[in-house]
Design a protein around this motif. Structure first.
Motif, mmCIF file in Angstrom:
data_model
loop_
_atom_site.group_PDB
_atom_site.id
_atom_site.type_symbol
_atom_site.label_atom_id
_atom_site.label_comp_id
_atom_site.label_asym_id
_atom_site.label_seq_id
_atom_site.Cartn_x
_atom_site.Cartn_y
_atom_site.Cartn_z
ATOM 1 N N GLN A 121 0.835 -1.211 0.000
ATOM 2 C CA GLN A 121 0.000 0.000 0.000
ATOM 3 C C GLN A 121 0.865 1.254 0.000
ATOM 4 N N ARG A 122 1.952 1.197 0.769
ATOM 5 C CA ARG A 122 2.884 2.342 0.777
ATOM 6 C C ARG A 122 3.459 2.586 -0.611
ATOM 7 N N ALA A 123 3.857 1.485 -1.282
ATOM 8 C CA ALA A 123 4.474 1.617 -2.608
ATOM 9 C C ALA A 123 3.488 2.175 -3.629
ATOM 10 N N ILE A 124 2.210 1.812 -3.475
ATOM 11 C CA ILE A 124 1.194 2.302 -4.415
ATOM 12 C C ILE A 124 0.912 3.789 -4.174
ATOM 13 N N GLY A 125 0.928 4.157 -2.891
ATOM 14 C CA GLY A 125 0.644 5.543 -2.555
ATOM 15 C C GLY A 125 -0.769 5.913 -2.964
ATOM 16 N N ASP A 126 -0.962 7.105 -3.622
ATOM 17 C CA ASP A 126 -2.327 7.487 -3.988
ATOM 18 C C ASP A 126 -2.582 7.332 -5.466
ATOM 19 N N ARG A 127 -1.664 6.607 -6.160
ATOM 20 C CA ARG A 127 -1.927 6.376 -7.588
ATOM 21 C C ARG A 127 -3.035 5.344 -7.751
ATOM 22 N N PRO A 128 -3.904 5.529 -8.719
ATOM 23 C CA PRO A 128 -4.911 4.495 -8.986
ATOM 24 C C PRO A 128 -4.254 3.236 -9.557
ATOM 25 N N ILE A 129 -4.874 2.093 -9.292
ATOM 26 C CA ILE A 129 -4.327 0.821 -9.773
ATOM 27 C C ILE A 129 -4.822 0.558 -11.180
ATOM 28 N N ALA A 130 -3.919 0.278 -12.135
ATOM 29 C CA ALA A 130 -4.311 0.000 -13.520
ATOM 30 C C ALA A 130 -4.716 -1.465 -13.667
ATOM 31 N N ARG A 131 -3.836 -2.373 -13.207
ATOM 32 C CA ARG A 131 -4.258 -3.782 -13.218
ATOM 33 C C ARG A 131 -3.430 -4.620 -12.261
ATOM 34 N N VAL A 132 -3.993 -5.770 -11.884
ATOM 35 C CA VAL A 132 -3.322 -6.700 -10.965
ATOM 36 C C VAL A 132 -3.290 -8.070 -11.634
ATOM 37 N N ILE A 133 -2.116 -8.643 -11.733
ATOM 38 C CA ILE A 133 -2.038 -10.002 -12.277
ATOM 39 C C ILE A 133 -1.441 -10.920 -11.214
#
Ligand code: ANZ
Length: 849
Positions: free
Chosen positions: A824-836
């Motif tokens: 979650q820290r690494a993602i920060g506040d960027r929206p998630i494009a996709r998860v594989i």
């Protein structure tokens, strides 16, 4: 002391077991759940062979397994000791069949004991004992009272070599005797029959109960043997004859196309019809009949044969068209199927068409097989066929009968109907007029039980001077076989018992002079109910105790060869239903589950005396030891498959047993050591083994259980040599688990190991034997799989590592990854494009930038 010596081990334990008889059912077991495990009993022809070694290993494995699961297991053995081989051997050597029989039994029994088959030796039975066959006679009389045993005059299968009749079931497909190999001929005799045909529907329908627990091949063979066909009986008036002739047909819809009638030449009906004909017709018929009687039933059903027959100079009336139909006799119609007569519909039946073309009889199409069954009306008119406009559809041109479905034509009230609807409609019409009715026919025939041989159960019937049948009173049973002293046993077409004048002469209960029936019963009668006699083979007051039957029967697991797929099983099923109807048992099927073991072959060939490739039982166990032979049988593959003795390795089995046995000597922790302090990896292996065993055993994957035992032994060896060492309590726990498993396959070795582990103590009786140690429960905590590491990357960089189950799914892994604080820290506040997610190893998360 530390070398594995199978001979020493066998001689150490065999006497202990012999003395203790641990496998007899004990009163102490009354509260345990019960299992009845039955091996098909052997015929006492010489010593056991490798086929027996396989069968009795497999049956014993099942019995020993259930004992380890805490069941009280009934596992009896006896001998199917009446029959021709004993009689033939007796004739050859000039000794009483009893001598040969009981000597062989003694030899086989000793071999079975050596083989450590865990039978209840207090329940042995021999069907040739008067105490046994007395109850065959009782059963016969009970069936006689119910009209299920009756005598009739009929054409029977006659074996000219063994000079005895055979049941249909004993005639092979090529028309030869299953026993002697002789070509079977027909002979007219008065014989006793059991009315198994009364039970045809139940024998067929109840097979559904066995679906899944009997091999599907056996179920199919039983169904086929009973052979139920549904259709109609149709009555045809015969000009100048006193009564109508009834035929059975599966295609009453084609009645408008019946253009002639054919009767079986060897039927009473043919004889009756021809009796009123001219001398010339009678003579031609007689000649034909003589030719026919030389042919086997199989030949007669061979459709490729040229059609033969004679016109009987009689005419039948088609009940729906009123047309006259010539009546023929031809051998493609069998006397004992249906009513021994057919309505011939040459346009739609190939045999009838061949016959019509051979003798120039009319062919009339009544089903348009080109018309769709639903929707449109017929596309061919009778006129089109008549004028030959479409010769490819005209059977008399093409020689091909139109056997498919279609729409009725040329059939008055049936026109336009589909086959199925026409069948229904025509049966209604026939029933309204009283000239036909719905009917079923079976391939199954009544069971012919009379045999003209000595070594069997005497039929308990006598005949007064005027030929009246008088049953022997129940309290005069058994009717014992006479001594063979002065009796000629050689086959001569009548029973040898006829030569025992003193024995034959008797008196009826009311004092009239009478003669005994001199035939003996088919030995399949003996084996049709023996599983019930095991409940108390010494009961002198009755065949069996219904209360004991309630407790133990039906048999939970029956084990034996596929050669009994039809006869023995069908007869046992029949007699069980008879006993049910008589109120003696509460179940209708004798064997709840059936396991057919494969054969033991050598280099792909069946072992046989003539090929000289027999591996005897004694050779096998002398060379490799009992346990190695038993283990080899279990390890060779699925039990249903054949075992090629040239491909298996009893030496390999022996080496494995030695490896396992040595481990038992090395365990150095005390008997009461706490396993929870032991090596976790080895413990996990042990408990996986314990957890998997029962499922594998119950689905007959014995070879897999042996393989798992080998793996566990390897793991223990490693733990001892290069791991925590022989003093680790986990080693003891593992060796004990292997020992209990081996007690099922290799009982001598396992008993010795148990003793060396300090567990066994024969002075405590059977509780001190490994056979009763009990299969231990697996600890669920030790069954949890080891974790694997899943890597979570965010935009290509590893951000976390998760310990997860190797069985985790993608969705679950994805959720775990997204829940991780580091991720979650690494993602920060960027929206998630996709998860594989690629479970269980990787999750890639891409963000929008
Ligand atoms: C007329 C007909 C028309 C038939 C048609 C068949 C097709 P399964 O199925 O084996 O029971 N049949 C009857 N009794 C016979 C006997 N004793 N010997 C030889 N054949 C006999 O066969 C039943 C059919 O076999 C019956 O139906 C009869 O021929 C013949 F288009 O009747 B059918």
């Amino acid at each position: 002391e530390n070398a594995y010596d199978f001979r020493a081990i066998e001689s150490r334990w065999a006497p202990v077991w012999e003395e203790m008889q641990p496998f007899s059912i004990s009163e102490d077991d009354a509260d345990r759940p019960r299992k009845y495990i039955l091996d098909m009993f052997p015929y006492p022809s010489g010593d056991l062979h490798m086929g027996h070694a396989e069968q009795y290993a497999l049956g014993d494995i099942v019995a020993r397994y259930w004992r380890q699961r805490g069941f009280s297991v009934l596992h009896p053995i006896g001998w199917d000791s009446f029959g021709l081989p004993a009689e033939n051997a007796a004739i050859k050597r000039g000794v009483d069949p009893r001598v040969w029989t009981y000597e062989n039994i003694a030899q086989q029994k000793a071999s079975m004991k050596r083989y450590a088959a865990s039978f209840d030796w207090s329940r042995v039975l021999h069907t040739s004992d008067p105490e046994y066959y007395r109850w065959n006679q009782w059963l016969f009389l009970k069936m006689y009272e119910k009209g299920l045993a009756y005598r009739k005059d009929s054409w029977v299968n006659w074996d000219p070599v063994d000079q005895t009749v055979l049941a249909n079931e004993q005639v092979l497909a090529d028309g030869t005797s299953e026993r002697s190999g002789a070509v079977v001929v027909k002979k007219k005799l008065t014989q006793w029959y059991f009315k198994i045909t009364d039970y045809a529907d139940r024998l067929l329908d109840d097979l559904n109960q066995l679906e899944g627990s009997w091999p599907s091949k056996v179920l199919a063979m039983q169904r086929n043997w009973i052979g139920r066909s549904t259709g109609a009986d149709v009555d045809f008036l015969i000009e100048g004859h006193h009564s109508p002739v009834t035929v059975f047909t599966t295609r009453p819809d084609t009645l408008f196309g019946a253009t002639f009638m054919v009767v079986a030449p060897d039927s009473d009906l043919a004889a009756e019809l021809v009796a009123g004909s001219t001398p010339e017709v009678r003579m031609r018929f007689q000649d034909y009949l003589e030719q026919v009687q030389k042919k086997s039933e199989i030949d007669r059903q061979d459709t490729s044969r040229e059609k033969t027959g004679v016109f009987l100079d009689r005419w039948a009336i088609n009940p729906v068209t009123g047309e006259r139909m010539p009546v023929w006799a031809a051998d493609y119609v069998l006397a004992d199927y249906g009513h021994g007569a057919v309505m011939a519909v040459p346009a739609h039946d190939q045999r009838d068409l061949d016959f019509a073309r051979a003798f120039d009889l009319p062919v009339k199409v009544v089903v348009d097989t080109n018309a769709p069954v639903t929707g449109a009306m017929p596309v061919i008119t009778p006129e089109m066929l008549e004028t030959g406009d479409i010769p490819e559809l005209n059977p008399s041109h093409t020689g091909e009968a139109l056997t498919g479905d279609g729409r009725l034509i040329n059939s008055g009230p049936l026109d336009g109907l589909s086959k199925q609807n026409a069948i229904k409609r025509v049966i209604e019409l026939l029933e309204e007029r009283g000239t036909g009715r719905a009917a079923k026919t079976y391939r199954l025939r009544d069971w012919l039980i009379s045999r003209q041989r000595f070594w069997g159960t005497p039929i308990p019937i006598m005949y007064t001077e005027d030929g009246t049948e008088v049953p022997v009173p129940m309290d005069a049973l058994p009717v014992r076989l006479p001594d063979t002293e002065g009796l000629d046993l050689k086959p001569k077409g009548t029973s040898p018992l006829g030569g025992a004048a003193d024995w034959v002469a008797t008196t009826t209960p009311d004092g009239q002079p009478a003669r005994r029936d001199t035939d003996t019963m088919d030995t399949f009668v003996d084996s049709s109910w023996y599983f019930l006699r095991f409940l108390d083979p010494n009961d002198a007051t009755r065949a069996f105790d219904p209360a004991e039957a309630e407790k133990w029967a039906p048999v939970d697991q029956y084990v034996g060869g596929v050669e009994h797929a039809i006869l023995h099983l069908l007869y046992a099923r029949f007699i069980t239903k008879v006993l049910f109807d008589l109120g003696y048992v509460s179940f209708t099927e004798p064997f709840s589950a059936l396991l057919n073991q494969g054969m033991v072959v050598l280099n792909g060939a069946k072992m046989s005396k003539s090929k000289g490739n027999i591996v005897t039982f004694t050779d096998g166990v002398d060379d490799f030891g009992v346990d190695a032979v038993r283990l080899t049988m279990a390890f060779a593959g699925p039990p249903e498959d054949d075992i090629d003795w040239a491909d298996v390795s009893p030496t390999g089995s022996q080496k494995f047993l030695a490896r396992a046995w040595r481990l038992a000597n090395e365990v150095s922790s005390p008997v009461d050591a706490d396993p929870s302090t032991g090596d976790p990896a080895l413990r996990r292996a042990t408990h996986r083994f314990l957890a998997e065993g029962p499922g594998l055993m119950e689905s007959f994957k014995f070879n897999v259980v042996v393989a798992r035992s080998m793996e566990l032994v390897n793991a223990i060896r490693k733990a001892v040599d290069s791991g925590p060492g022989a003093a680790d309590p986990a080693v003891r726990e593992a060796v004990e688990a292997v020992t209990v498993a081996l007690s099922i396959f290799a009982p001598y070795t396992a008993e010795d190991m148990w003793q060396r582990l300090g567990r066994g103590d024969a002075s405590r009786g059977r509780d001190g034997l490994v056979a009763f140690a009990g299969w231990r429960k697996a600890d669920p905590l030790l069954l949890v799989e080891e974790a694997v590491t899943a890597v979570v990357q965010v935009d290509g960089k590893v951000r976390d590592r998760l310990e997860v189950s190797p069985k985790i799914g993608n969705d679950e892994l994805e959720q775990l990854a997204l829940a991780s604080a580091a991720v979650q820290r690494a993602i920060g506040d960027r929206p998630i494009a996709r998860v594989i997610a690629r479970a269980p190893r990787v999750v890639n998360i891409a963000t929008q930038r």
